[in-house]
Design a protein around this motif. Sequence first.
Motif: not given
Length: 139
Positions: A121, A108, A132, A119
Motif C-alpha cells: 500500500v 494498492v 501488507n 500487496r
Amino acid sequence: MRMSKRQGGFTLLETTAVIAIVGTLSALALPSYVDMMRSARVAKMEVAHDAVIKSAQVYHMKWMLAGSPARATVLDNVQMNESGYPTSAGILIAAGLADHYDTRVAGVIAVDPQHPNCRLVYAPDTGTSVINDADGSNC
C-alpha cells in the motif's frame, strides 16, 4: 497353419507400478513447488516495494529541485501532489510497475489478481509504502 501373434503393450502390473511411482514423486514435489511459487511472489513484492521507495525519493528530490511548488504538478510525466511525492497513479509510472502488477485499486499494488492479499500500500501524502503481507503467509 495358425501362427501365434503376441500383442505388444504393458501389463497391468507394469502400468500400476508406473502410476504408483509417478504418484509418489508428485506427492513429494508438489509442496516444494507451492513453496517456490510463494517465495517468488514474495520476492516480486519486495522488488516492487524497493522500486516504490526509491522512485518516491527520487521524484521528491526532483520536486525540491524544481522549487518545491505548493500545488500539484507533473514532473517527467509523473503526477506529483502538493506534498512533493508522486500520486497513486504517478508512482506506477515512476517505478515502472503498471505492466507487471495488479494496480486496479488506487494506492494498492498487488502481485497479481489471483493473490490480492500479497500487496503493498502506497501513501502518496508521505511517499511511503508498506507491504501488507511481509512474512508471505498469504501470498
